[in-house]
Design a protein around this motif. Structure first.
Motif, PDB file in Angstrom:
ATOM      1  N   GLN A 138      -6.054   1.370   3.330  1.00 17.38           N
ATOM      2  CA  GLN A 138      -4.921   2.253   3.591  1.00 17.38           C
ATOM      3  C   GLN A 138      -4.579   3.184   2.425  1.00 17.38           C
ATOM      4  OE1 GLN A 138      -1.774  -0.480   4.573  1.00 17.38           O
ATOM      5  NE2 GLN A 138      -2.602  -0.953   6.598  1.00 17.38           N
ATOM      6  N   THR A 196       0.817  -1.213   0.000  1.00 17.82           N
ATOM      7  CA  THR A 196       0.000   0.000   0.000  1.00 17.82           C
ATOM      8  C   THR A 196       0.855   1.269   0.000  1.00 17.82           C
ATOM      9  OG1 THR A 196      -0.173  -0.016   2.425  1.00 17.82           O
ATOM     10  CG2 THR A 196      -1.899  -1.148   1.184  1.00 17.82           C
ATOM     11  N   LEU A 197       2.006   1.233   0.662  1.00 21.83           N
ATOM     12  CA  LEU A 197       2.857   2.428   0.714  1.00 21.83           C
ATOM     13  C   LEU A 197       3.432   2.743  -0.668  1.00 21.83           C
ATOM     14  CD1 LEU A 197       4.052   4.604   2.558  1.00 21.83           C
ATOM     15  CD2 LEU A 197       6.050   3.119   2.861  1.00 21.83           C
ATOM     16  N   SER A 245       0.482   3.837  -3.049  1.00 26.21           N
ATOM     17  CA  SER A 245       0.011   5.204  -2.808  1.00 26.21           C
ATOM     18  C   SER A 245       1.039   6.230  -3.266  1.00 26.21           C
ATOM     19  CB  SER A 245      -0.328   5.406  -1.326  1.00 26.21           C
ATOM     20  OG  SER A 245       0.798   5.146  -0.500  1.00 26.21           O
ATOM     21  N   TYR A 246       2.325   5.894  -3.134  1.00 24.61           N
ATOM     22  CA  TYR A 246       3.380   6.787  -3.639  1.00 24.61           C
ATOM     23  C   TYR A 246       3.267   6.926  -5.156  1.00 24.61           C
ATOM     24  CZ  TYR A 246       8.051   8.047  -5.363  1.00 24.61           C
ATOM     25  OH  TYR A 246       9.091   8.630  -6.039  1.00 24.61           O
ATOM     26  N   GLU A 252      -1.654  11.672   2.427  1.00 23.91           N
ATOM     27  CA  GLU A 252      -0.436  12.061   3.147  1.00 23.91           C
ATOM     28  C   GLU A 252       0.703  12.352   2.180  1.00 23.91           C
ATOM     29  OE1 GLU A 252       0.103  12.639   6.441  1.00 23.91           O
ATOM     30  OE2 GLU A 252      -2.081  12.520   6.544  1.00 23.91           O
ATOM     31  N   HIS A 253       0.831  11.546   1.132  1.00 22.35           N
ATOM     32  CA  HIS A 253       1.878  11.801   0.130  1.00 22.35           C
ATOM     33  C   HIS A 253       1.677  13.159  -0.537  1.00 22.35           C
ATOM     34  CE1 HIS A 253       4.108   8.073   0.202  1.00 22.35           C
ATOM     35  NE2 HIS A 253       3.038   7.332  -0.030  1.00 22.35           N
ATOM     36  N   GLU A 257      -3.116   7.127   2.804  1.00 23.97           N
ATOM     37  CA  GLU A 257      -1.695   7.231   2.474  1.00 23.97           C
ATOM     38  C   GLU A 257      -1.482   8.148   1.276  1.00 23.97           C
ATOM     39  OE1 GLU A 257      -0.107   3.322   1.976  1.00 23.97           O
ATOM     40  OE2 GLU A 257      -0.087   2.886   4.122  1.00 23.97           O
TER      41      GLU A 257
END
Length: 268
Positions: free
Chosen positions: A127, A94-95, A98-99, A134-135, A131
């Motif tokens: 998530q 997910t990180l 999302s990036y 936030e990015h 995320e």
């Protein structure tokens, strides 16, 4: 109003195949569909466009075959599509996902609102939306049940919580994830299908997005699946009588039977 709707391709069957080396889902595009939660996000965006005007860009990260799903979203009311597709994106958690989506959003340009489904049915993490916000450094509200008011400057909505609901106001640009049941997604019209065939659809690879190789795909994923398996079915279903008193007695007998089995096993 400029909106971005994030969609994901998910398996349309429960016969999911896993890569034996990466332990990730094999996505060949032949038996995939738009994540059901994302269809609610798309419908909500279309309704906002009908009220306020503007443009909807539907965005996804996936294999080239995912372009079919973007065309499908355009037939239901989106204006254009952006597909982020590169082998380097494969295996992302997910990180990393999302990036990558944040890079895609920046390629699209200015926007007022990003809409995502609450979660994907193949991961259930919920998530990606938070995320992604936030990015991008924008506010977000998750589990939105209803948009009460919306303008180009702010949004008022009702969200679901573990203890009930909340009424929240958010300044735009921002991001929301929508819950199931916020609306009833529409079917594509014949005119919409014809429009989707000619609508602009861009495809960008990792280099074109300016992605940092260390932050995408498996390399950029701090969490990785160690093992995925289908749980073994154990035991049998026991039907209880419809009568409440009889059901209670039958349930009590089952509990005593299980307890007795455990005690015998411990004594042995």
């Amino acid at each position: 109003m400029k909106m971005i709707v994030c969609v994901k391709q998910t398996p349309s069957t429960n016969q999911v195949q896993l890569d034996p080396e990466t332990h990730t889902i094999i996505r060949d595009g032949r038996q995939s569909t738009v994540n059901p939660f994302d269809t609610y996000a798309l419908e909500e965006a279309v309704r906002l466009k009908e009220r306020l005007g503007g443009q909807i860009t539907v965005m996804s990260m996936g294999i080239p075959a995912a372009a079919r799903l973007l065309r499908e979203a355009i037939s239901q009311g989106a204006d254009r599509g952006l597909l982020l597709s590169d082998r380097a994106f494969a295996g992302a958690d997910t990180l990393a996902t999302s990036y990558t989506l944040a890079l895609g959003a920046r390629q699209i340009g200015e926007f007022d609102l990003i809409l995502c489904g609450k979660m994907a049915i193949d991961g259930d993490t919920a998530q990606i939306g938070p995320e992604l916000a936030e990015h991008l450094g924008i506010p977000h509200i998750s589990n939105v049940q209803e948009i009460l008011e919306c303008s180009e400057r702010e949004l008022l909505c009702r969200k679901r919580t573990d203890y009930g609901t909340q009424i929240l106001r958010m300044k735009l640009p921002g991001l929301i994830t929508v819950d199931k049941g916020i609306n009833e997604p529409r079917m594509a019209s014949i005119a919409g299908v014809r429009t989707s065939l000619q609508a602009p659809l861009d495809c960008l690879d990792a280099a074109q997005t300016g992605a940092d190789p260390a932050r995408i795909g498996l390399k950029g994923s701090p969490t990785q699946v160690v093992r995925t398996f289908a749980p073994e079915r154990r035991g049998q279903c026991v039907r209880l009588p419809n009568d409440e008193d009889q059901a209670a007695q039958a349930l009590l007998a089952l509990v005593r039977e299980k307890q007795g089995g455990r005690e015998k096993g411990e004594d042995a």
